[in-house]
Design a protein around this motif. Sequence first.
Motif, PDB file in Angstrom:
ATOM      1  N   ALA A  32      -8.685   3.468   1.296  1.00  0.00           N
ATOM      2  CA  ALA A  32      -9.641   3.064   0.265  1.00  0.00           C
ATOM      3  C   ALA A  32      -9.251   1.726  -0.356  1.00  0.00           C
ATOM      4  N   ARG A  33      -7.953   1.528  -0.600  1.00  0.00           N
ATOM      5  CA  ARG A  33      -7.517   0.272  -1.217  1.00  0.00           C
ATOM      6  C   ARG A  33      -7.681  -0.905  -0.256  1.00  0.00           C
ATOM      7  N   ILE A  34      -7.353  -0.689   1.022  1.00  0.00           N
ATOM      8  CA  ILE A  34      -7.557  -1.754   2.008  1.00  0.00           C
ATOM      9  C   ILE A  34      -9.037  -2.117   2.077  1.00  0.00           C
ATOM     10  N   ASP A  35      -9.884  -1.127   2.159  1.00  0.00           N
ATOM     11  CA  ASP A  35     -11.324  -1.342   2.236  1.00  0.00           C
ATOM     12  C   ASP A  35     -11.821  -2.084   0.992  1.00  0.00           C
ATOM     13  N   GLU A  36     -11.426  -1.628  -0.181  1.00  0.00           N
ATOM     14  CA  GLU A  36     -11.864  -2.259  -1.425  1.00  0.00           C
ATOM     15  C   GLU A  36     -11.420  -3.722  -1.494  1.00  0.00           C
ATOM     16  N   ASN A  37     -10.178  -3.993  -1.081  1.00  0.00           N
ATOM     17  CA  ASN A  37      -9.680  -5.367  -1.115  1.00  0.00           C
ATOM     18  C   ASN A  37     -10.487  -6.285  -0.207  1.00  0.00           C
ATOM     19  N   THR A  83      -1.478   4.487  12.270  1.00  0.00           N
ATOM     20  CA  THR A  83      -2.523   4.693  13.285  1.00  0.00           C
ATOM     21  C   THR A  83      -3.055   6.120  13.257  1.00  0.00           C
ATOM     22  N   ASP A  84      -2.162   7.075  13.104  1.00  0.00           N
ATOM     23  CA  ASP A  84      -2.570   8.480  13.154  1.00  0.00           C
ATOM     24  C   ASP A  84      -3.239   8.960  11.867  1.00  0.00           C
ATOM     25  N   ARG A  85      -2.866   8.377  10.721  1.00  0.00           N
ATOM     26  CA  ARG A  85      -3.310   8.956   9.450  1.00  0.00           C
ATOM     27  C   ARG A  85      -4.228   8.045   8.630  1.00  0.00           C
ATOM     28  N   VAL A  86      -4.056   6.730   8.709  1.00  0.00           N
ATOM     29  CA  VAL A  86      -4.889   5.822   7.904  1.00  0.00           C
ATOM     30  C   VAL A  86      -6.094   5.333   8.691  1.00  0.00           C
ATOM     31  N   VAL A  87      -5.886   4.984   9.954  1.00  0.00           N
ATOM     32  CA  VAL A  87      -6.972   4.448  10.777  1.00  0.00           C
ATOM     33  C   VAL A  87      -8.195   5.363  10.800  1.00  0.00           C
ATOM     34  N   PRO A  88      -8.061   6.695  10.957  1.00  0.00           N
ATOM     35  CA  PRO A  88      -9.266   7.538  10.950  1.00  0.00           C
ATOM     36  C   PRO A  88     -10.082   7.410   9.665  1.00  0.00           C
ATOM     37  N   HIS A  89      -9.421   7.221   8.526  1.00  0.00           N
ATOM     38  CA  HIS A  89     -10.148   7.063   7.263  1.00  0.00           C
ATOM     39  C   HIS A  89     -10.903   5.733   7.244  1.00  0.00           C
ATOM     40  N   PHE A  98       0.848  -1.190   0.000  1.00  0.00           N
ATOM     41  CA  PHE A  98       0.000   0.000   0.000  1.00  0.00           C
ATOM     42  C   PHE A  98       0.885   1.242   0.000  1.00  0.00           C
ATOM     43  N   THR A  99       0.873   1.958  -1.104  1.00  0.00           N
ATOM     44  CA  THR A  99       1.640   3.194  -1.247  1.00  0.00           C
ATOM     45  C   THR A  99       0.700   4.280  -1.752  1.00  0.00           C
ATOM     46  N   GLY A 100       0.636   5.391  -1.029  1.00  0.00           N
ATOM     47  CA  GLY A 100      -0.249   6.470  -1.443  1.00  0.00           C
ATOM     48  C   GLY A 100      -0.535   7.401  -0.293  1.00  0.00           C
ATOM     49  N   THR A 101      -1.507   8.263  -0.472  1.00  0.00           N
ATOM     50  CA  THR A 101      -1.934   9.126   0.618  1.00  0.00           C
ATOM     51  C   THR A 101      -2.698   8.279   1.636  1.00  0.00           C
ATOM     52  N   PRO A 102      -2.851   8.759   2.868  1.00  0.00           N
ATOM     53  CA  PRO A 102      -3.627   7.987   3.846  1.00  0.00           C
ATOM     54  C   PRO A 102      -5.024   7.618   3.360  1.00  0.00           C
ATOM     55  N   ALA A 103      -5.695   8.547   2.694  1.00  0.00           N
ATOM     56  CA  ALA A 103      -7.042   8.264   2.192  1.00  0.00           C
ATOM     57  C   ALA A 103      -7.006   7.200   1.106  1.00  0.00           C
ATOM     58  N   GLU A 104      -5.999   7.259   0.230  1.00  0.00           N
ATOM     59  CA  GLU A 104      -5.880   6.262  -0.838  1.00  0.00           C
ATOM     60  C   GLU A 104      -5.587   4.881  -0.274  1.00  0.00           C
ATOM     61  N   VAL A 105      -4.699   4.807   0.699  1.00  0.00           N
ATOM     62  CA  VAL A 105      -4.363   3.520   1.296  1.00  0.00           C
ATOM     63  C   VAL A 105      -5.583   2.930   2.001  1.00  0.00           C
ATOM     64  N   GLN A 131     -12.026   4.191   9.870  1.00  0.00           N
ATOM     65  CA  GLN A 131     -13.142   4.355  10.801  1.00  0.00           C
ATOM     66  C   GLN A 131     -14.264   5.186  10.187  1.00  0.00           C
ATOM     67  N   GLU A 132     -13.909   6.227   9.427  1.00  0.00           N
ATOM     68  CA  GLU A 132     -14.923   7.035   8.758  1.00  0.00           C
ATOM     69  C   GLU A 132     -15.708   6.213   7.738  1.00  0.00           C
ATOM     70  N   ARG A 133     -15.047   5.225   7.151  1.00  0.00           N
ATOM     71  CA  ARG A 133     -15.709   4.351   6.183  1.00  0.00           C
ATOM     72  C   ARG A 133     -16.587   3.308   6.876  1.00  0.00           C
ATOM     73  N   GLY A 134     -16.484   3.222   8.193  1.00  0.00           N
ATOM     74  CA  GLY A 134     -17.305   2.281   8.940  1.00  0.00           C
ATOM     75  C   GLY A 134     -16.831   0.846   8.881  1.00  0.00           C
ATOM     76  N   VAL A 135     -15.516   0.640   8.565  1.00  0.00           N
ATOM     77  CA  VAL A 135     -15.005  -0.725   8.419  1.00  0.00           C
ATOM     78  C   VAL A 135     -13.975  -1.082   9.485  1.00  0.00           C
ATOM     79  N   LEU A 136     -13.725  -0.170  10.414  1.00  0.00           N
ATOM     80  CA  LEU A 136     -12.806  -0.446  11.513  1.00  0.00           C
ATOM     81  C   LEU A 136     -13.395   0.108  12.795  1.00  0.00           C
ATOM     82  N   ARG A 137     -13.368  -0.678  13.832  1.00  0.00           N
ATOM     83  CA  ARG A 137     -13.949  -0.274  15.107  1.00  0.00           C
ATOM     84  C   ARG A 137     -13.364   1.045  15.603  1.00  0.00           C
ATOM     85  N   THR A 138     -14.150   1.805  16.336  1.00  0.00           N
ATOM     86  CA  THR A 138     -13.666   2.990  17.040  1.00  0.00           C
ATOM     87  C   THR A 138     -13.418   2.688  18.508  1.00  0.00           C
ATOM     88  N   ALA A 139     -13.889   1.522  18.953  1.00  0.00           N
ATOM     89  CA  ALA A 139     -13.644   1.038  20.320  1.00  0.00           C
ATOM     90  C   ALA A 139     -13.777  -0.479  20.287  1.00  0.00           C
TER      91      ALA A 139
END
Length: 421
Positions: free
Chosen positions: A354-359, A383-389, A345-352, A391-399
């Motif tokens: 998105a690719r993890i989610d799509e996969n 953790t600081d830059r990819v995880v929030p994206h 995974f190489t890209g901006t945090p949002a791109e990474v 979580q916003e997509r609703g595919v990773l727990r917030t707690a």
Amino acid sequence: MPVPPPGARRQVLLAATFPHSVWVVWDDPRSGSQIDFASFRHAVRTAERGRFDFFLIAETLRLREHAGRLDDLEVAGRPHSPTVMSALAAVTRHIGLVPTMSSTYNEPYELARQIATLDHLSAGRAGWNIVTTADPEAGVNFRRGAHLAHADRYARAEEFVRAATALWAGGTTTPQRHRGTHIDLEGTFTLPPGPQGRPVLVQAGDSADGQAFAVRHADIVFSLHDRPADGRRFRTAIRARAQAQGRDPDSLKVMPGAGFVLGDTAGDAAERSRDVALRQVTPAVALTRIGQLWDADLSARDPDDPPPPPAGPPGSPAAGLYARAVAEGLSIRELAIRSLLRHTFTGTPAEVAARIDENVQSGAADGYILAGHLNPVGFDEFTDRVVPHLQERGVLRTAYTEGVTLRENLGLTARRPGAAR
């Protein structure tokens, strides 16, 4: 495979593996000790802050060497992973703890006791990454004669896991007796069954024997197939095998290993990826790794020269890599970079994200076991830059709300400790 609508999106599983071998950029001033407990504590707490499912420590039983020389860029020390995990249980509350231990160079009673102890100490967060130790040089550190052949290692692993799971199931009340080709065990276990019924079993093998073993015993397959198309084929095939053997295919999670490099733009990330790769695969690493594949001493070669023809047969892996080097005009070092590591995974945090989610939504994986390239801060940026994206997509727990145990957090049903599948 179509991507599910937002309301039916599959959750992304994430694990962190402590950096080792060619992944670590040792010349970075942020790279720290591989032995100091503070390094482990920082890495696992960062992963827990990122709501990862588990923390995995890789382990080998001998430092890498080639042509009579130790690889001086190999890990500078590799502590006993269950011991480290027991300490990490005291400084974490939710994240799973998965040490790597060999079924070839351990005994089932003692290993089962170590993992069961970790499970009780952590309130049900223990797992075991099962390896059979492919490196024949590891055998000289143990007095058992010759290194076992591939098929024999898996035959021993089969007996080993059955004995260990029976010990976990029997607890302190049911004496166990196992007589086999590789395992001879008789006794009563020293601990009652653990909080999650049976520790989570991770299996890191990709051969035909490894896949068959995973279908019978594993909860998670630590896969090599990080490319989406390859991942979909592998995951579909192994789930079908599990179902054919009477298992719920959802009880077997596929998590490829993956590296990542982030940037503020796609171009920035690509540039960082090139720089990181060159620092990971130094000239010495390139000559050693390609020399191992070639079964030759290449230490006197210029790593920027093309690789020499390998001595192996035309159909060997070395022959295939050599053909690729010739076709693409690759140097020894470039070939090592292409063949040894891939920044999945190489890209901006949002791109990474998105690719993890799509996969995951398309069935290429259930999640990823991530390796950072800095120790111990390799997961800070993710953790600081990819995880929030994610979580916003609703595919990773917030707690951590699924439960207390690792098995619950992974969405795995409770398994009777002695069950074969």
